[in-house]
Motif scaffolding. Sequence first.
Motif, short mmCIF file in Angstrom:
data_model
loop_
_atom_site.label_atom_id
_atom_site.label_comp_id
_atom_site.label_asym_id
_atom_site.label_seq_id
_atom_site.Cartn_x
_atom_site.Cartn_y
_atom_site.Cartn_z
N ALA A 66 -7.12 4.96 1.16
CA ALA A 66 -5.88 4.33 1.60
C ALA A 66 -4.94 5.38 2.21
O ALA A 66 -4.87 6.52 1.75
CB ALA A 66 -5.20 3.65 0.41
N PRO A 70 -14.08 0.05 0.06
CA PRO A 70 -14.74 -0.59 1.21
C PRO A 70 -14.13 -0.20 2.55
O PRO A 70 -14.78 -0.32 3.58
CB PRO A 70 -14.55 -2.09 0.92
CG PRO A 70 -13.38 -2.16 -0.01
CD PRO A 70 -13.48 -0.93 -0.85
N GLU A 71 -12.89 0.28 2.54
CA GLU A 71 -12.23 0.69 3.78
C GLU A 71 -11.90 2.18 3.78
O GLU A 71 -11.05 2.64 4.53
CB GLU A 71 -10.94 -0.14 3.96
CG GLU A 71 -11.19 -1.64 4.00
CD GLU A 71 -9.90 -2.44 3.93
OE1 GLU A 71 -8.82 -1.86 4.15
OE2 GLU A 71 -9.97 -3.65 3.63
N GLY A 72 -12.58 2.93 2.93
CA GLY A 72 -12.30 4.35 2.83
C GLY A 72 -11.07 4.60 1.98
O GLY A 72 -10.70 3.79 1.14
N GLY A 127 -9.41 -1.74 -1.21
CA GLY A 127 -9.22 -1.90 0.23
C GLY A 127 -7.79 -2.27 0.57
O GLY A 127 -7.21 -3.17 -0.05
N GLU A 128 -7.21 -1.58 1.55
CA GLU A 128 -5.80 -1.80 1.90
C GLU A 128 -5.53 -3.20 2.43
O GLU A 128 -4.44 -3.74 2.23
CB GLU A 128 -5.35 -0.75 2.93
CG GLU A 128 -5.17 0.63 2.34
CD GLU A 128 -4.47 1.58 3.31
OE1 GLU A 128 -3.29 1.91 3.10
OE2 GLU A 128 -5.13 2.01 4.28
N SER A 129 -6.51 -3.79 3.09
CA SER A 129 -6.27 -5.10 3.71
C SER A 129 -6.24 -6.24 2.68
O SER A 129 -5.71 -7.32 2.98
CB SER A 129 -7.35 -5.39 4.76
OG SER A 129 -8.63 -5.49 4.14
N THR A 130 -6.79 -6.01 1.49
CA THR A 130 -6.87 -7.08 0.50
C THR A 130 -6.11 -6.79 -0.80
O THR A 130 -5.97 -7.69 -1.63
CB THR A 130 -8.34 -7.37 0.13
OG1 THR A 130 -8.93 -6.18 -0.43
CG2 THR A 130 -9.13 -7.79 1.36
N THR A 134 0.81 -1.22 0.00
CA THR A 134 0.00 0.00 0.00
C THR A 134 0.85 1.27 0.00
O THR A 134 0.33 2.36 -0.23
CB THR A 134 -0.95 0.02 1.22
OG1 THR A 134 -0.17 -0.02 2.42
CG2 THR A 134 -1.88 -1.19 1.19
N SER A 173 -7.24 2.20 -2.90
CA SER A 173 -8.42 2.58 -2.11
C SER A 173 -9.65 1.82 -2.58
O SER A 173 -10.46 1.35 -1.77
CB SER A 173 -8.66 4.09 -2.22
OG SER A 173 -7.57 4.83 -1.73
#
Length: 481
Positions: free
Chosen positions: A201, A197-199, A273-276, A60, A270
Amino acid sequence: MSHNQTLAPAPAAETGTEPGGRLRGNLSVASIVFIVVAAASPLGVIGGPVPLGIAGGNGTGFPFSFVIATVVLLLFSVGFTQMTRFVPNAGAFYAYIGAGLGRGLGLGAAFAALFAYLALEAGVFGLFGPGLAELVQAYGGPELPWWLWAALGFVIVSIFGYLNIELSGKLLAVLLIAEVAIVLVLDAVVVFSGGGPEGFATGIVTPAQIVSGAPGVGILFAILSFVGFEATAVFRDEAKDPDRTIPRATYISLISIGVFYTLSSWVLISANGESTIVEKATQNPGTLLQSTTEAYLGAAGGHIAQLLFVTSLFACILSFHNIVSRYFFQLGSRGILPASLGTAHPKLGSPASASLLASSVVGVLVVLAVLLRLDPIAQFYTWLGGISSVGVVLLLTLTSIAVLVFFGTKQKGGPRWQRRIAPGLGLLGLLGFLAIILANLPSLVGEEGYGPFSIGVLVLLSAGLVAGPIVAAQRRSLTLD
């Protein structure tokens, strides 16, 4: 011949052309920007190197790699454009290196540049052919070998390369606007919807993320994404008011590319999603952009992105074909290569003979790839891309050294920032980039360690550099400055 004299012959009073056939054109700043930015293939970068940089680089934090690359290349451009007025010819790399470090090394740089650009022009056919084949099949067309589609693109590129540069400039403008537009629309939709989905990045501004993973690999893919911006000076003979046009086109191209890459790679992260994003980029790097576009712009958006990805590759090939043709033309006009290459078409004002030679070399490389049954992407494109990446960064580095030497010995005085400080800082950055590319070259060309191809890349480029002083010593009347 002094350094503030043009390399080209004196203009003919009646025709407006020059003995030997100077190239004709009326390229504006915008036209040159379209040509060189198209060479960088913005959509191709967002769909290719960006997912690879996220997956194999610093995750990221990867978008910040573009910030670093932009700053270093801007520092390089300060000295490069400052020297333009003292090297008023269309020789680009070799003219600058020749003016600062001597005609032998300058000529060697010309040979190395030809290797690098020819390799990239040919190699991108390894992406274009399969990309067009997949696009045609997606719309119910026949399933044909990749090289047939590559041959179709080859014919069209050869025709446009033979004609006047202004026609290529107009086509590239249309293709570039289209490919940039689809990405900017995606960027706008993601931004105005509040991110993914997570706003939004945050890796781009988080030091721990920027240096995570393999930041060197991230820098590598960022640098490769800029290849082409430095070719603005090649079009000097066909530019309006080149002393103003070339510097402006260089800065506008570089800043536009840097901002576009930084913004769009951040939005791509973004949107997923940063986690995926790292997992997605690792599993499906080639389809990440298309799947993201479909998610936000619908199936139609995905189809448009797929189409424009192919046209982006075509624009990249055409841009590099124009660059290579002008290298052949300049070397022909100076008697380094056969003089016929340095003669412009009497009606078109184009480097027609030089363009045909460029087409011939690229055609042979593509045919060899087919006969050797190379995988068009994993082998043909990757291997030739390795030659190009090392060659271009090496030439940027030599040009930076030449700028410092030129202003330190042949054109003393003047503004310290433009002639000493900025070029010096740019050189430090480029040396770092060169070290990173050499360290990662084996993985770039698909080898575990330094093997036959990695070593072959270095031997080929070194041979080009060494050949320059040898040829220059044998032909003492030859001048590059």
